[in-house]
Design a protein around this motif. Structure first.
Motif, short mmCIF file in Angstrom:
data_model
loop_
_atom_site.label_atom_id
_atom_site.label_comp_id
_atom_site.label_asym_id
_atom_site.label_seq_id
_atom_site.Cartn_x
_atom_site.Cartn_y
_atom_site.Cartn_z
N ALA A 154 -83.42 30.39 23.28
CA ALA A 154 -83.59 29.36 22.27
C ALA A 154 -82.45 28.34 22.28
CB ALA A 154 -83.68 29.99 20.88
N GLY A 155 -81.43 28.57 23.11
CA GLY A 155 -80.33 27.62 23.19
C GLY A 155 -79.43 27.59 21.98
N LYS A 156 -79.33 28.71 21.27
CA LYS A 156 -78.51 28.75 20.06
C LYS A 156 -77.02 28.76 20.36
CE LYS A 156 -82.01 30.98 17.17
NZ LYS A 156 -82.33 32.14 16.29
N LEU A 157 -76.64 29.06 21.60
CA LEU A 157 -75.22 29.12 21.95
C LEU A 157 -74.67 27.78 22.43
CD1 LEU A 157 -75.04 32.59 23.72
CD2 LEU A 157 -74.52 32.02 21.35
N PHE A 158 -75.48 26.74 22.35
CA PHE A 158 -74.99 25.40 22.63
C PHE A 158 -74.32 24.85 21.38
CE2 PHE A 158 -78.14 25.71 26.05
CZ PHE A 158 -77.43 25.15 27.09
N PRO A 159 -73.38 23.88 21.53
CA PRO A 159 -73.07 23.17 22.76
C PRO A 159 -72.11 23.95 23.65
CG PRO A 159 -71.70 22.34 21.01
CD PRO A 159 -72.64 23.33 20.38
N VAL A 160 -72.06 23.49 24.90
CA VAL A 160 -71.01 23.88 25.82
C VAL A 160 -70.34 22.58 26.28
CG1 VAL A 160 -72.22 25.95 26.62
CG2 VAL A 160 -72.56 23.78 27.84
N ILE A 161 -69.21 22.73 26.96
CA ILE A 161 -68.63 21.54 27.57
C ILE A 161 -68.72 21.68 29.09
CG2 ILE A 161 -67.11 20.93 25.67
CD1 ILE A 161 -64.78 22.19 27.25
N VAL A 162 -68.94 20.55 29.72
CA VAL A 162 -68.94 20.47 31.18
C VAL A 162 -67.76 19.59 31.56
CG1 VAL A 162 -70.26 19.93 33.25
CG2 VAL A 162 -71.45 20.68 31.18
N GLN A 163 -66.96 20.08 32.47
CA GLN A 163 -65.67 19.45 32.76
C GLN A 163 -65.51 19.26 34.26
OE1 GLN A 163 -61.91 21.74 31.71
NE2 GLN A 163 -62.09 20.38 29.94
N GLU A 164 -64.82 18.17 34.61
CA GLU A 164 -64.51 17.99 36.02
C GLU A 164 -63.60 19.12 36.49
OE1 GLU A 164 -61.80 14.88 37.27
OE2 GLU A 164 -61.11 14.61 35.20
N TYR A 165 -63.78 19.54 37.71
CA TYR A 165 -62.94 20.60 38.27
C TYR A 165 -61.64 19.99 38.77
CZ TYR A 165 -61.26 24.13 41.55
OH TYR A 165 -60.50 25.04 42.23
N ILE A 166 -60.52 20.57 38.33
CA ILE A 166 -59.20 20.10 38.75
C ILE A 166 -58.68 21.05 39.83
CG2 ILE A 166 -56.85 19.56 38.05
CD1 ILE A 166 -58.95 17.69 36.88
N ASP A 167 -58.40 20.52 40.99
CA ASP A 167 -57.85 21.32 42.09
C ASP A 167 -56.35 21.47 41.85
OD1 ASP A 167 -57.39 22.64 44.46
OD2 ASP A 167 -57.39 20.82 45.69
N LYS A 168 -55.97 22.61 41.30
CA LYS A 168 -54.57 22.83 40.95
C LYS A 168 -53.86 23.63 42.04
CE LYS A 168 -56.12 26.59 37.93
NZ LYS A 168 -56.30 26.99 36.52
N PRO A 169 -52.55 23.54 42.10
CA PRO A 169 -51.79 24.14 43.20
C PRO A 169 -51.50 25.64 43.00
CG PRO A 169 -50.30 22.91 41.80
CD PRO A 169 -51.69 22.68 41.25
N GLY A 170 -52.54 26.42 42.69
CA GLY A 170 -52.37 27.86 42.57
C GLY A 170 -51.77 28.32 41.26
N HIS A 171 -51.58 27.42 40.31
CA HIS A 171 -51.04 27.82 39.02
C HIS A 171 -51.36 26.75 37.98
CE1 HIS A 171 -47.77 25.13 40.52
NE2 HIS A 171 -47.74 24.76 39.25
N ASP A 172 -51.29 27.17 36.70
CA ASP A 172 -51.24 26.19 35.63
C ASP A 172 -49.96 26.44 34.85
OD1 ASP A 172 -51.69 28.39 34.02
OD2 ASP A 172 -53.56 27.65 33.14
N LEU A 173 -49.78 25.75 33.75
CA LEU A 173 -48.55 25.84 32.97
C LEU A 173 -48.89 26.15 31.52
CD1 LEU A 173 -46.92 22.62 34.41
CD2 LEU A 173 -46.00 24.92 34.78
N ARG A 174 -48.13 27.02 30.92
CA ARG A 174 -48.22 27.25 29.47
C ARG A 174 -46.86 26.90 28.87
NH1 ARG A 174 -50.50 30.79 25.59
NH2 ARG A 174 -52.49 29.92 26.33
#
Length: 289
Positions: A163-183
């Motif tokens: 029934a699509g009750k779990l929408f919305p979702v977000i669709v995002q461009e894929y970022i090619d990161k250098p093997g890590h992110d930052l927190r």
């Protein structure tokens, strides 16, 4: 001790983070008391001594917003604020906020149906990433590498949500990161520590096994964190940043209003609980003047 020196620590359970916070708050000379859900009725009814501040650390996004809203309406200051928690608990709201304030962020679109997901992916190109608007630890985040991945995602999700009750979702461009992110952990308005989360997997959550490495807080990281605080207000945040390997640009991926820190603090050596307790003590002192 007056109520200005009393702090409630709202939590689902006392994890290592909350135990560290209770100790650090008490080390600042404050009376720190856990607040579990069953304790909330007495507090909002005014049947207990009013605290100077309540720290919101509930695991459930719904509970965190509910508790903070009720405490605020009862006249109790919360950290983080209910409006901030609501924004940080919804990746779609964050994307809208970042876009409105010009904060660099991967290109993100809302989708309210399976056909909209397909149309947005066609527009953004593959790979793309689809995410639930609410969730932690990388759950439900899917990389759509090709048409087969997209249809597999849609078929699997539709089998449990026809029934699509779990929408919305977000669709995002894929970022090619250098093997890590930052927190970057922000206390009040100040970044107190930055870590790389390193993984061979494209998702770099520590819950999925990413390795933690402390790094220096660069001027660019600090500038992005300042912009986040300007929009959300001072608080306690885990700001997730990602570097685009192609362009070298640093982007804000999302902001967490309930960051975990016990495991990473043991590795990088920064006393995050101590920084937060000191900030809380300062806020209470300022409020009492």
């Amino acid at each position: 001790m007056t109520s200005t020196g009393r702090v409630l620590l709202s939590a689902t359970m006392l994890r290592p983070e909350e135990k560290l916070l209770l100790g650090a708050l008490r080390g600042e000379g404050l009376t720190a008391t856990p607040l579990l859900m069953e304790d909330l009725a007495e507090v909002v009814a005014g049947r207990t001594d009013p605290p100077g501040l309540a720290l919101i650390r509930n695991l459930s996004h719904r509970d965190a917003i509910s508790v903070s809203c009720r405490l605020e309406h009862a006249g109790i200051t919360t950290l983080n604020r209910a409006s901030t928690i609501e924004t940080c608990n919804d990746k779609g709201l964050q994307a809208l906020l970042f876009a409105r304030h010009g904060i660099p962020h991967p290109h993100t679109r809302h989708a309210f149906s399976y056909d909209q997901v397909r149309a947005i992916v066609a527009e953004l190109g593959m790979p793309a990433v689809v995410k639930p608007v609410s969730g932690s630890w990388g759950r439900g985040v899917t990389k759509l590498a090709d048409a087969a991945c997209l249809e597999a995602w849609a078929a699997g999700r539709e089998s449990v949500d026809a029934a699509g009750k779990l929408f919305p979702v977000i669709v995002q461009e894929y970022i090619d990161k250098p093997g890590h992110d930052l927190r970057v952990v922000v206390v009040g308005s100040t970044p107190v520590v930055a870590i790389q989360r390193v993984s061979d997997d494209w998702r770099t959550n520590t819950h999925l096994g990413a390795e933690v490495r402390r790094v220096d807080i660069t001027p660019e990281m600090e500038k992005l964190c300042v912009r986040i605080v300007d929009v959300l207000g001072p608080g306690f945040y885990g700001v997730d940043l990602v570097e685009d390997r192609t362009t070298g640009d640093l982007l804000v991926l999302e902001v967490n209003a309930n960051p975990e820190f016990a495991r990473s603090s043991a590795q990088h050596g920064v006393n995050v609980a101590g920084h937060l307790a000191s900030f809380v003590a300062g806020q209470l002192t300022a409020a009492a003047v």
